[in-house]
Motif scaffolding. Structure first.
Motif, mmCIF file in Angstrom:
data_model
loop_
_atom_site.group_PDB
_atom_site.id
_atom_site.type_symbol
_atom_site.label_atom_id
_atom_site.label_comp_id
_atom_site.label_asym_id
_atom_site.label_seq_id
_atom_site.Cartn_x
_atom_site.Cartn_y
_atom_site.Cartn_z
ATOM 1 N N LEU A 160 5.589 62.236 -49.995
ATOM 2 C CA LEU A 160 4.162 62.514 -50.158
ATOM 3 C C LEU A 160 3.947 63.905 -50.740
ATOM 4 C CD1 LEU A 160 1.308 61.505 -49.840
ATOM 5 C CD2 LEU A 160 1.329 62.306 -47.460
ATOM 6 N N CYS A 161 4.770 64.857 -50.329
ATOM 7 C CA CYS A 161 4.661 66.205 -50.901
ATOM 8 C C CYS A 161 4.973 66.190 -52.397
ATOM 9 C CB CYS A 161 5.606 67.160 -50.171
ATOM 10 S SG CYS A 161 5.080 67.591 -48.490
ATOM 11 N N ALA A 162 5.753 65.183 -52.824
ATOM 12 C CA ALA A 162 6.057 65.011 -54.249
ATOM 13 C C ALA A 162 5.021 64.109 -54.923
ATOM 14 C CB ALA A 162 7.458 64.420 -54.417
ATOM 15 N N GLY A 163 4.023 63.657 -54.170
ATOM 16 C CA GLY A 163 2.946 62.852 -54.733
ATOM 17 C C GLY A 163 3.224 61.371 -54.808
ATOM 18 N N VAL A 164 4.228 60.885 -54.060
ATOM 19 C CA VAL A 164 4.628 59.484 -54.137
ATOM 20 C C VAL A 164 4.567 58.812 -52.767
ATOM 21 C CG1 VAL A 164 6.494 57.894 -54.749
ATOM 22 C CG2 VAL A 164 6.153 59.983 -56.081
ATOM 23 N N ILE A 165 4.083 57.576 -52.744
ATOM 24 C CA ILE A 165 4.098 56.732 -51.548
ATOM 25 C C ILE A 165 4.898 55.487 -51.887
ATOM 26 C CG2 ILE A 165 2.697 55.367 -49.947
ATOM 27 C CD1 ILE A 165 0.404 57.372 -50.541
ATOM 28 N N HIS A 166 5.818 55.102 -51.033
ATOM 29 C CA HIS A 166 6.680 53.950 -51.326
ATOM 30 C C HIS A 166 5.849 52.704 -51.571
ATOM 31 C CE1 HIS A 166 9.567 50.687 -50.792
ATOM 32 N NE2 HIS A 166 10.535 51.564 -50.983
ATOM 33 N N GLY A 167 4.974 52.362 -50.655
ATOM 34 C CA GLY A 167 4.079 51.210 -50.828
ATOM 35 C C GLY A 167 4.598 49.899 -50.293
ATOM 36 N N ASP A 168 5.897 49.832 -49.948
ATOM 37 C CA ASP A 168 6.463 48.581 -49.426
ATOM 38 C C ASP A 168 7.644 48.898 -48.513
ATOM 39 O OD1 ASP A 168 6.731 45.776 -49.178
ATOM 40 O OD2 ASP A 168 8.209 45.703 -50.779
ATOM 41 N N LEU A 169 7.540 49.999 -47.789
ATOM 42 C CA LEU A 169 8.664 50.484 -46.993
ATOM 43 C C LEU A 169 8.865 49.644 -45.736
ATOM 44 C CD1 LEU A 169 10.770 52.755 -46.971
ATOM 45 C CD2 LEU A 169 9.185 54.107 -45.584
ATOM 46 N N SER A 170 10.103 49.219 -45.529
ATOM 47 C CA SER A 170 10.447 48.435 -44.339
ATOM 48 C C SER A 170 11.944 48.493 -44.137
ATOM 49 C CB SER A 170 9.992 46.976 -44.494
ATOM 50 O OG SER A 170 10.863 46.273 -45.369
ATOM 51 N N GLU A 171 12.418 47.853 -43.094
ATOM 52 C CA GLU A 171 13.851 47.829 -42.795
ATOM 53 C C GLU A 171 14.665 47.090 -43.850
ATOM 54 O OE1 GLU A 171 11.904 44.473 -40.313
ATOM 55 O OE2 GLU A 171 11.397 46.476 -41.088
ATOM 56 N N TYR A 172 13.983 46.384 -44.755
ATOM 57 C CA TYR A 172 14.683 45.613 -45.783
ATOM 58 C C TYR A 172 14.972 46.419 -47.045
ATOM 59 C CZ TYR A 172 13.429 41.713 -42.790
ATOM 60 O OH TYR A 172 13.290 40.879 -41.713
ATOM 61 N N ASN A 173 14.288 47.544 -47.240
ATOM 62 C CA ASN A 173 14.583 48.353 -48.426
ATOM 63 C C ASN A 173 14.954 49.781 -48.047
ATOM 64 O OD1 ASN A 173 11.930 49.216 -47.824
ATOM 65 N ND2 ASN A 173 11.095 47.760 -49.298
ATOM 66 N N ILE A 174 15.710 49.864 -46.959
ATOM 67 C CA ILE A 174 16.323 51.119 -46.531
ATOM 68 C C ILE A 174 17.805 50.823 -46.305
ATOM 69 C CG2 ILE A 174 16.442 52.894 -44.743
ATOM 70 C CD1 ILE A 174 13.452 52.263 -44.176
ATOM 71 N N LEU A 175 18.674 51.582 -46.966
ATOM 72 C CA LEU A 175 20.114 51.453 -46.744
ATOM 73 C C LEU A 175 20.564 52.544 -45.785
ATOM 74 C CD1 LEU A 175 21.362 50.850 -50.416
ATOM 75 C CD2 LEU A 175 20.707 49.144 -48.701
#
Length: 285
Positions: A160-175
């Motif tokens: 967010l400090c870089a001006g970006v929000i993932h928008g679909d963050l969940s346990e499925y797109n985190i390694l």
């Protein structure tokens, strides 16, 4: 294995020497493990729009612009050329976000090049040297859940400090590599300053984390880190080192009915996406 047609141009350009195996096939792309010289990387081949189960929702497209006015008009009209340009904008969004976030210190795969719908990037590996598992496939206890949750909150704040929000963050797109969580899958990244639903997207991302980790650390359930982070961001007080409590005072005054309806729509969309993620998880190799 046989080189997929979409990857062949990168082989001819000398960017890829060998396609070793398919890593996974998801709602928006198929990912392959490839060799580039002495380095093992991955190639993300984006699916065509008519093959994707994840559609370019208006909420995700808001704030994305092209400088060329002809391209912008074509995209608005939905012409064949416009659809092609929309695809490029969609794919470039992930590349741009990866470069932007990597520069900000966010734990994301390092991108190398995106050519005709194929993104060549770092292969995130686990402690055993193989492709890192998704968070959903990692065994957790309360202590580890709290540690990963805190680490990911910091990543969300850095984003967010870089001006970006993932928008679909969940346990499925985190390694999860040897050092902890790594965030992936960013073609739907939201520009914090250019989207009218940025706050809702951020809170949804953070709530997804609380719900997942809350199964192992119940004290996280009901926390309001998302609302707190956004409040600090709007006030210009958010930094990567800002302490968070997860507590936000209840708002005073009448409820915003429009906002409530919008939240319901987002929740419905989130559930549909979660079901798609679960189906896609079956293709992870």
């Amino acid at each position: 294995m046989k080189t997929p047609k979409r990857i062949q141009p990168l082989v001819e350009e000398g960017l890829i020497d060998e396609v070793m195996r398919q890593l996974m096939s998801g709602k928006e792309a198929t990912v392959y493990v490839v060799r580039s010289g002495d380095d093992i990387r991955c190639a993300k081949v984006y699916k065509e729009a008519n093959e994707r189960s994840f559609h370019q929702a208006v909420a995700y497209q808001e704030g994305r612009r092209v400088k060329n006015s002809r391209q912008a008009r074509a995209m608005e009209k939905g012409t064949r050329y416009g659809r092609k340009m929309a695809e490029q904008v969609w794919q470039n969004a992930e590349v741009d976000a990866l470069y932007r976030l990597a520069a900000a210190g966010v734990r994301v795969p390092r991108p190398y090049i995106c050519h005709e719908g194929v993104l060549l990037m770092e292969l995130v590996t686990g402690a055993d040297g193989n492709a890192a598992p998704r968070l959903n496939d990692v065994e957790l206890d309360r202590e580890r859940a709290l540690a990963y949750h805190a680490a990911l909150l910091r990543e969300v704040v850095l984003m967010l400090c870089a001006g970006v929000i993932h928008g679909d963050l969940s346990e499925y797109n985190i390694l999860v590599d040897a050092h902890g969580p790594v965030i992936i899958d960013l073609p739907q990244a939201v520009d914090a300053a250019g989207s009218s639903v940025a706050a809702s997207m951020l809170e949804r991302d953070v709530t997804n984390l609380a719900n997942f980790f809350g199964a192992f650390a119940p004290e996280l359930q009901g926390s309001r880190y998302g609302a707190e982070i956004w409040m600090l961001y709007e006030a210009g007080l958010l930094t990567p080192d800002t302490p968070l409590t997860g507590v936000v005072a209840a708002p005073e005054g009448p409820a915003d009915v429009g906002a409530v309806i919008h939240e319901i729509a987002l929740a419905r969309f989130e559930e549909e996406e979660r079901e798609r993620h679960q189906l896609a998880a079956q293709g992870w190799a």
